[in-house]
Design a protein around this motif. Sequence first.
Motif, short mmCIF file in Angstrom:
data_model
loop_
_atom_site.label_atom_id
_atom_site.label_comp_id
_atom_site.label_asym_id
_atom_site.label_seq_id
_atom_site.Cartn_x
_atom_site.Cartn_y
_atom_site.Cartn_z
N ARG A 83 0.83 -1.21 0.00
CA ARG A 83 0.00 0.00 0.00
C ARG A 83 0.86 1.26 0.00
N ASP A 84 1.99 1.22 0.71
CA ASP A 84 2.89 2.37 0.73
C ASP A 84 3.38 2.70 -0.67
N LEU A 85 3.78 1.68 -1.42
CA LEU A 85 4.27 1.90 -2.77
C LEU A 85 3.14 2.32 -3.70
N ALA A 86 1.98 1.71 -3.55
CA ALA A 86 0.85 2.01 -4.43
C ALA A 86 0.42 3.47 -4.34
N SER A 87 0.60 4.09 -3.17
CA SER A 87 0.14 5.46 -2.97
C SER A 87 1.17 6.51 -3.41
N GLU A 88 2.36 6.07 -3.81
CA GLU A 88 3.42 6.99 -4.22
C GLU A 88 3.21 7.45 -5.67
N SER A 89 3.80 8.57 -6.03
CA SER A 89 3.72 9.04 -7.42
C SER A 89 4.65 8.21 -8.29
N ARG A 105 5.60 -1.57 -13.16
CA ARG A 105 4.84 -2.82 -13.04
C ARG A 105 4.76 -3.27 -11.59
N LEU A 106 5.86 -3.09 -10.86
CA LEU A 106 5.84 -3.45 -9.45
C LEU A 106 4.86 -2.56 -8.68
N GLN A 107 4.80 -1.30 -9.04
CA GLN A 107 3.82 -0.42 -8.40
C GLN A 107 2.39 -0.85 -8.73
N ALA A 108 2.17 -1.25 -9.99
CA ALA A 108 0.84 -1.74 -10.37
C ALA A 108 0.50 -3.02 -9.60
N ALA A 109 1.48 -3.90 -9.42
CA ALA A 109 1.25 -5.11 -8.63
C ALA A 109 0.94 -4.75 -7.18
N ALA A 110 1.65 -3.75 -6.65
CA ALA A 110 1.40 -3.31 -5.27
C ALA A 110 -0.03 -2.79 -5.12
N ALA A 111 -0.50 -2.04 -6.12
CA ALA A 111 -1.87 -1.53 -6.07
C ALA A 111 -2.88 -2.68 -6.07
N ARG A 112 -2.63 -3.70 -6.89
CA ARG A 112 -3.52 -4.85 -6.93
C ARG A 112 -3.50 -5.59 -5.59
N ILE A 113 -2.32 -5.75 -5.01
CA ILE A 113 -2.20 -6.44 -3.73
C ILE A 113 -2.93 -5.65 -2.64
N ALA A 114 -2.71 -4.33 -2.64
CA ALA A 114 -3.35 -3.50 -1.62
C ALA A 114 -4.87 -3.53 -1.74
N GLY A 115 -5.38 -3.53 -2.97
CA GLY A 115 -6.81 -3.46 -3.17
C GLY A 115 -7.53 -4.79 -3.14
N ALA A 116 -6.96 -5.79 -3.81
CA ALA A 116 -7.66 -7.07 -3.97
C ALA A 116 -7.24 -8.12 -2.95
N HIS A 117 -6.11 -7.90 -2.29
CA HIS A 117 -5.59 -8.93 -1.37
C HIS A 117 -5.34 -8.41 0.04
N GLY A 118 -5.99 -7.30 0.38
CA GLY A 118 -5.88 -6.81 1.75
C GLY A 118 -4.47 -6.41 2.16
N ASN A 119 -3.67 -5.95 1.20
CA ASN A 119 -2.29 -5.51 1.46
C ASN A 119 -1.36 -6.66 1.81
N GLU A 120 -1.78 -7.89 1.50
CA GLU A 120 -0.94 -9.07 1.75
C GLU A 120 -0.61 -9.74 0.43
#
Length: 306
Positions: free
Chosen positions: A67-73, A92-107
């Motif tokens: 979530r920390d990475l997903a919220s960065e510019s 791509r890693l940031q996009a994966a972080a956004a998916r993890i944060a949103g769809a997998h409860g940040n895990e």
Amino acid sequence: MSAPVITSTLHRRIGDWFDVHGRALPWRDPECGPWGILVSEVMLQQTPVVRVLPVWTAWMERWPTPRDLASESPAEVIRAWGRLGYPRRALRLQAAAARIAGAHGNEVPDTAAELLALPGVGTYTAAAVASFAFGRPEVVVDTNIRRAHARMVSGRALPEKSLTAAEMALARDLMPEDPLEACRWNASVMELGALVCTARAPRCGQCPVAEVCAWREAGMPAPHYTPTGQAWAGTDRQVRGAIMALLRDSGQVALREITERTTAAGALGAHRPDPAQFERCVAGLVADGLASRDDEGPEPLLSLPG
């Protein structure tokens, strides 16, 4: 020795060697969570450990959770990626972080199938994270493992140029049945390939399985093809890298200035990009989401994405 005996010997000796000689890398620390392991696997793609270590450390301090990475510019993410190369991996890693944060409860998800569904995560990365982070007995096959398998079992100096079905079948056959031992095998044979069974100068005198190595038994035949390194000087990759370096330092630069600085003596060694190559590289960076172009002002500007 029979094949099962040789395979058992490989498992035992390489595992014991790894316990003593394996590098104490931070993503191997028991305290490192799955997110840190995922970040390391993405950064290590086509990039040596020595270059990844400082970037990974700074990255994890700054963005300890997805979530920390997903919220960065995106601009800050690209800056933090620095000179690791292939900066699309950062986005791509940031996009994966956004998916993890949103769809997998940040895990980070714990199966190879779920990992493979993340943006930018391929078959190797999904298997590696599932194995190293969650103890899943996935078949992990990178260049180091393929080379070690080719020599120890197939008697060849090098694996094929690209991963083949036969190599994957061999990797599956070599996996220990016990899940814990299978994950240990993945890590240990990868480390053997990285430190001992290297491409250019294998250290056979330090190898724990030299006496059962099929390549040595065959008289260490030469490779069945001549490896060629990836070109750099004069390529679009070199020019793109020079442009990205300017953008990381300045954030926004006039295209005229970028042209002048990338064609100045020494900026690209002996290479001087012609206008067509320069425009192609700029267009490619914009298309990849690594840069934004503004043609509305007095002169065109290029900047990091917002």
